[in-house]
Design a protein around this motif. Sequence first.
Motif, short mmCIF file in Angstrom:
data_model
loop_
_atom_site.label_atom_id
_atom_site.label_comp_id
_atom_site.label_asym_id
_atom_site.label_seq_id
_atom_site.Cartn_x
_atom_site.Cartn_y
_atom_site.Cartn_z
N UNK A 57 0.83 -1.20 0.00
CA UNK A 57 0.00 0.00 0.00
C UNK A 57 0.87 1.26 0.00
N UNK A 58 1.96 1.20 0.77
CA UNK A 58 2.83 2.38 0.83
C UNK A 58 3.62 2.58 -0.45
N UNK A 59 4.10 1.48 -1.04
CA UNK A 59 4.80 1.61 -2.31
C UNK A 59 3.86 2.23 -3.34
N UNK A 60 2.63 1.77 -3.33
CA UNK A 60 1.62 2.31 -4.23
C UNK A 60 1.41 3.80 -3.98
N UNK A 61 1.35 4.14 -2.72
CA UNK A 61 1.13 5.54 -2.33
C UNK A 61 2.30 6.42 -2.80
N UNK A 62 3.51 5.91 -2.60
CA UNK A 62 4.69 6.68 -3.01
C UNK A 62 4.72 6.82 -4.53
N UNK A 63 4.39 5.71 -5.22
CA UNK A 63 4.34 5.76 -6.68
C UNK A 63 3.33 6.81 -7.12
N UNK A 64 2.17 6.85 -6.45
CA UNK A 64 1.16 7.88 -6.75
C UNK A 64 1.73 9.27 -6.59
N UNK A 65 2.44 9.47 -5.46
CA UNK A 65 3.02 10.78 -5.18
C UNK A 65 3.99 11.20 -6.27
N UNK A 66 4.84 10.24 -6.67
CA UNK A 66 5.82 10.56 -7.70
C UNK A 66 5.10 10.91 -8.99
N UNK A 68 2.15 12.10 -9.33
CA UNK A 68 1.44 13.38 -9.21
C UNK A 68 2.35 14.55 -9.58
N UNK A 69 3.65 14.37 -9.40
CA UNK A 69 4.59 15.45 -9.69
C UNK A 69 4.81 15.64 -11.18
N UNK A 70 4.35 14.68 -11.97
CA UNK A 70 4.52 14.82 -13.42
C UNK A 70 3.55 15.88 -13.93
N UNK A 71 4.08 16.87 -14.67
CA UNK A 71 3.19 17.90 -15.22
C UNK A 71 3.62 18.24 -16.64
N UNK A 72 2.68 18.80 -17.40
CA UNK A 72 2.98 19.20 -18.78
C UNK A 72 3.25 20.70 -18.78
N UNK A 73 4.37 21.07 -19.39
CA UNK A 73 4.67 22.51 -19.54
C UNK A 73 4.56 22.86 -21.01
N UNK A 173 9.33 6.00 -18.59
CA UNK A 173 10.07 4.99 -17.83
C UNK A 173 9.54 4.95 -16.40
N UNK A 174 9.33 6.14 -15.83
CA UNK A 174 8.82 6.21 -14.46
C UNK A 174 7.50 5.45 -14.34
N UNK A 175 6.61 5.70 -15.31
CA UNK A 175 5.31 5.02 -15.25
C UNK A 175 5.46 3.52 -15.37
#
Lengths: 309, 230
Positions: A57-66, A68-73, A173-175
């Motif tokens: 659950x925590x690995x999943x949560x951390x993966x979610x957090x990471x 979430x930081x992805x954004x389009x500029x 790659x991150x995904x």
Amino acid sequence: MFVISSEGNTAMKIKTLGRHVREGIKNIGRNGWMTLAAIVSVMVTLLVLGVFLLLALNVNHIADNIEQDVEIRATVELEANESDIETLRNQLAAVSGIAQIEFVPSEQGVEEFLASLGEDARYFEELKEDHEFLPDMFVIQTKNPQDTPDIAQQIEQLDSVGKVNYGGETTETLFSVTNTVRNIGIIFIIGLAFTAMLLIANTIKVTINARKTEIEIMKLVGASNSFVRWPFFIEGLVLGVVGALIPALILIFGYDQLLRSVSETIRLPFFQLLPMYPLAFQISFVLIGIGAFIGIWGSIISIHRFLRV
Amino acid sequence: MPMIRMRGVYKTYANGVHALKNVSVDIEPGEFVYVVGPSGAGKTTFIKLMYSEERPSKGEVHVNSINLSDLKNRDKPKLRRSLGVVFQDFKLLPRLTAFENVAFAMEVTEKPKREIKKRVMEVLDLVRLKQKARSYPHELSGGEQQRISIARALVNKPGLVIADEPTGNLDPDTSWGIMELFETINHLGTTIVMATHNKDIVNNMKKRVIAMEHGEIVRDQLRGEYGYED
């Protein structure tokens, strides 16, 4: 699936149910070591399962957090005027799957950049006048981070859009890494839950095999199947729940300790563990549920074949 | 209708053994019947048919007016509560006290607790083991265990008690005590069918004797004798 019917007579009396509950609980005491073995096996397997569940659950949560930081500029072309920018904003708002759009004008972007440099910013003061260095841009967050590449492509097609950047291959790659981690977690948990069920059911089977003769005797003196089954049902339930309570408590206290020490030592923005609540309740609920289910299932399945006397 | 009626009963086990061949018999209420014969003659199968631990392969078995040939599994408890069974190896529940063992056979009928307690003490008194009510089976002698199992067989006031070699694990003196107990129970009006190897007892009691050989009834005498050398 496991019907506890009252065979051969009318509905069971409440008093009889009371007798079954008493008898089931008494049996736990009467069986001493066997009961202890069954409870310990439930405890150990559920503890291991719980630890991995927390981990996953925590690995999943951390993966979610990471993610979430992805954004389009998306930069705005230099020649675009204010009405072009407004049109673009509206067009962006119409793209589906976008959670948030933020317009960052060139000046603000440069200032933020300079601020991030700290002391060294003074060498780059002239950038403030240079709109080509950092043009106006839209910073876009998608609802589902995994849709980022697709949405970035759509944005690229819009008028007045200069460059679109979302980290490209790095992000992809991150995904793929976070997806792999999630899938491994799920497979692991399912495998472990299955092993736990088999192990516990097997222990219960051994304890009931030892009572094969007892069950036969009960049948020979006129006990109906449900009369024999009920105390075992109660016994299995109590055994499973007691066996689950202890690992649930250990996990809650252990996790609390972990949260404290992590918050003191690791300070990374994306490394946020899941908070205590409601996780503690969820884990306890899952473990006790599994314990109760396995306890009942194990005992009902095991006595089934001894009832044919 | 007699208490037990068998007509043309055959029993063949899955392994091909023909345990019973064309057995027909009537046993009337109040009778005391010994079933004798060499080992493997079919005595135990004959007895097992009566409380439906085995089903006849062919023929009709009626016990207490219940037809056992097509008795459904879920109807077996009703039959077994209407009769008492006593086994060679006592078959007491090892984790229950003497009292609880006897009470169990009555609890399955969902009688009120107070009634159960009263009746259990009554039958324990009848088998003269009231003082051992709180003992566990392993704390009792073989004879005492068998008395407890007889008390269990009687607790639901059955009209019929079936016994399969009840003295087979007991020494001669103890066996006599058990036999006297069965005699008493019979005098109180209960029908008794007992398979036994005990020559002295059969010869002394002068009851009806059914002798079996190779799965068939070869002799059925009122006031019979054992008829075999040991």
